[in-house]
Design an enzyme around this catalytic site. Sequence first.
Site, PDB file in Angstrom:
ATOM      1  N   ILE A   1      -4.472  -4.764  21.140  1.00 39.06           N
ATOM      2  CA  ILE A   1      -5.167  -5.943  20.638  1.00 39.06           C
ATOM      3  C   ILE A   1      -4.153  -7.078  20.492  1.00 39.06           C
ATOM      4  O   ILE A   1      -3.038  -6.856  20.005  1.00 39.06           O
ATOM      5  CB  ILE A   1      -5.807  -5.640  19.255  1.00 39.06           C
TER       6      ILE A   1
ATOM      7  N   VAL B   1       0.815  -1.224   0.000  1.00 41.48           N
ATOM      8  CA  VAL B   1       0.000   0.000   0.000  1.00 41.48           C
ATOM      9  C   VAL B   1       0.848   1.274   0.000  1.00 41.48           C
ATOM     10  O   VAL B   1       0.326   2.363  -0.252  1.00 41.48           O
ATOM     11  CB  VAL B   1      -1.008   0.043   1.180  1.00 41.48           C
TER      12      VAL B   1
ATOM     13  N   TYR C   1       4.625   6.217  14.531  1.00 39.45           N
ATOM     14  CA  TYR C   1       3.304   5.562  14.527  1.00 39.45           C
ATOM     15  C   TYR C   1       2.218   6.533  15.014  1.00 39.45           C
ATOM     16  O   TYR C   1       1.128   6.619  14.434  1.00 39.45           O
ATOM     17  CB  TYR C   1       3.395   4.336  15.436  1.00 39.45           C
ATOM     18  N   ALA C   2       2.522   7.286  16.063  1.00 37.69           N
ATOM     19  CA  ALA C   2       1.546   8.250  16.598  1.00 37.69           C
ATOM     20  C   ALA C   2       1.237   9.327  15.569  1.00 37.69           C
ATOM     21  O   ALA C   2       0.078   9.722  15.393  1.00 37.69           O
ATOM     22  CB  ALA C   2       2.079   8.879  17.887  1.00 37.69           C
ATOM     23  N   ALA C   3       2.280   9.791  14.873  1.00 38.10           N
ATOM     24  CA  ALA C   3       2.072  10.825  13.853  1.00 38.10           C
ATOM     25  C   ALA C   3       1.175  10.298  12.740  1.00 38.10           C
ATOM     26  O   ALA C   3       0.234  10.964  12.304  1.00 38.10           O
ATOM     27  CB  ALA C   3       3.420  11.267  13.281  1.00 38.10           C
TER      28      ALA C   3
HETATM   29  P1  NAI Z   1      -0.712  -7.422  11.964  1.00 39.05           P
HETATM   30  O1  NAI Z   1       0.754  -7.182  11.916  1.00 39.05           O
HETATM   31  O2  NAI Z   1      -1.246  -8.706  12.472  1.00 39.05           O
HETATM   32  O3  NAI Z   1      -1.341  -7.195  10.504  1.00 39.05           O
HETATM   33  C1  NAI Z   1      -0.958  -6.152   9.659  1.00 39.05           C
HETATM   34  C2  NAI Z   1      -1.111  -6.645   8.225  1.00 39.05           C
HETATM   35  O4  NAI Z   1      -0.766  -5.556   7.357  1.00 39.05           O
HETATM   36  C3  NAI Z   1      -0.148  -7.796   7.901  1.00 39.05           C
HETATM   37  O5  NAI Z   1      -0.847  -8.837   7.253  1.00 39.05           O
HETATM   38  C4  NAI Z   1       0.873  -7.172   6.979  1.00 39.05           C
HETATM   39  O6  NAI Z   1       1.396  -8.059   6.013  1.00 39.05           O
HETATM   40  C5  NAI Z   1       0.048  -6.067   6.324  1.00 39.05           C
HETATM   41  N1  NAI Z   1       0.895  -5.009   5.798  1.00 39.05           N
HETATM   42  C6  NAI Z   1       1.910  -4.374   6.437  1.00 39.05           C
HETATM   43  N2  NAI Z   1       2.466  -3.484   5.615  1.00 39.05           N
HETATM   44  C7  NAI Z   1       1.809  -3.555   4.438  1.00 39.05           C
HETATM   45  C8  NAI Z   1       1.952  -2.888   3.191  1.00 39.05           C
HETATM   46  N3  NAI Z   1       2.905  -1.971   2.987  1.00 39.05           N
HETATM   47  N4  NAI Z   1       1.081  -3.196   2.204  1.00 39.05           N
HETATM   48  C9  NAI Z   1       0.139  -4.133   2.392  1.00 39.05           C
HETATM   49  N5  NAI Z   1      -0.034  -4.807   3.540  1.00 39.05           N
HETATM   50  C10 NAI Z   1       0.800  -4.521   4.546  1.00 39.05           C
HETATM   51  O7  NAI Z   1      -1.293  -6.191  12.772  1.00 39.05           O
HETATM   52  P2  NAI Z   1      -2.750  -5.918  13.364  1.00 39.05           P
HETATM   53  O8  NAI Z   1      -2.613  -5.822  14.807  1.00 39.05           O
HETATM   54  O9  NAI Z   1      -3.744  -6.822  12.770  1.00 39.05           O
HETATM   55  O10 NAI Z   1      -2.982  -4.424  12.827  1.00 39.05           O
HETATM   56  C11 NAI Z   1      -4.012  -4.045  11.947  1.00 39.05           C
HETATM   57  C12 NAI Z   1      -4.202  -2.543  12.054  1.00 39.05           C
HETATM   58  O11 NAI Z   1      -4.624  -2.219  13.386  1.00 39.05           O
HETATM   59  C13 NAI Z   1      -2.908  -1.735  11.823  1.00 39.05           C
HETATM   60  O12 NAI Z   1      -3.229  -0.562  11.092  1.00 39.05           O
HETATM   61  C14 NAI Z   1      -2.474  -1.385  13.219  1.00 39.05           C
HETATM   62  O13 NAI Z   1      -1.669  -0.220  13.240  1.00 39.05           O
HETATM   63  C15 NAI Z   1      -3.808  -1.185  13.894  1.00 39.05           C
HETATM   64  N6  NAI Z   1      -3.774  -1.268  15.333  1.00 39.05           N
HETATM   65  C16 NAI Z   1      -3.369  -2.412  15.970  1.00 39.05           C
HETATM   66  C17 NAI Z   1      -3.348  -2.448  17.349  1.00 39.05           C
HETATM   67  C18 NAI Z   1      -2.912  -3.658  18.087  1.00 39.05           C
HETATM   68  O14 NAI Z   1      -2.800  -3.546  19.316  1.00 39.05           O
HETATM   69  N7  NAI Z   1      -2.661  -4.789  17.474  1.00 39.05           N
HETATM   70  C19 NAI Z   1      -3.749  -1.289  18.134  1.00 39.05           C
HETATM   71  C20 NAI Z   1      -4.172  -0.172  17.386  1.00 39.05           C
HETATM   72  C21 NAI Z   1      -4.181  -0.180  16.030  1.00 39.05           C
END
Ligand code: NAI
Length: 249
Positions: free
Chosen positions: A190, A66, A157-159
């Site tokens: 999470i 992305v 990340y915060a930004a």
């Molecule tokens: P995760 O690491 O399990 O999943 C993230 C997914 O995004 C992975 O499948 C990865 O391959 C994909 N990804 C990463 N960079 C990419 C790119 N450049 N292009 C396409 N895909 C890409 O993480 P999670 O926890 O499921 O996170 C999902 C969303 O939730 C994220 O935006 C994260 O910042 C947000 N989030 C997560 C929290 C947590 O505590 N786990 C808390 C607050 C927000």
Amino acid sequence: MSMRLDGKTAIITGGAGGIGWAAATLFLEQGARVVVADYNEAAGMQRIASLDPKLQGQARFIAVDVSSEEQVEAMAHAALAWLGAIDILVNNAGITRDAMLSRMTTEQWKQVLDVNLSGVYYCTKHVSPHMAARGKGKIINTSSIVGVQGNLGQTNYAAAKAGVIGMTRTWAKELGYKGVCVNAVAPGFIATDMVASMPEQAIAAMSERVPLRRLGQPEDVAQAYLYLASDAADYVNGTVLEVNGGLSI
Ligand code: NAI
């Protein structure tokens, strides 16, 4: 009004990850067809192969980074060709590259901004015109409690996550009159790979601070996505839905 998604279509970025896959399976169970858009092709294909055979034909993996506008444009075209129309876009892909400010490298700063901020911009830029032309659509952006409160070691990340809230409110104003609702979900902590990489002690301390005394599960966030994606949220626009067990109060 129902929270089911019968006949609807969705793109979920980061769909192969913890929260994204929980959302993909929930949306599929609720009757949607889903494009799982992720740069981790092996994980995405494996996830889809693990689905109940009845649902497998309803999901398709499309590889995309992305942070590349060119790849996002190609993904949007491929998704539209398969789905026929796009009702829902979940901008969920995200990464962390944590370091205290004094040690953060410019590369870490840029990587996180490229994926977590520019990635959301590129996907919305290339999918929203199609929604606006149809006069309907739902865009859900994934922010974070960290975008509101800040967090040690997460300048980048915060930004990015604060920027996601700014873009969400801007697009809610720009696209609302075209029938497209844009909202954000701000998860707390999470239990996914993203948090599993934190030291165990830090995770235990985090849970203690949550009024519900537990980390959230990916499904907790997926249910919030489902609500905002469904007809039940047709008059909800420009909001930031916190899913954090009360951590922010
Ligand atoms: P995760 O690491 O399990 O999943 C993230 C997914 O995004 C992975 O499948 C990865 O391959 C994909 N990804 C990463 N960079 C990419 C790119 N450049 N292009 C396409 N895909 C890409 O993480 P999670 O926890 O499921 O996170 C999902 C969303 O939730 C994220 O935006 C994260 O910042 C947000 N989030 C997560 C929290 C947590 O505590 N786990 C808390 C607050 C927000």
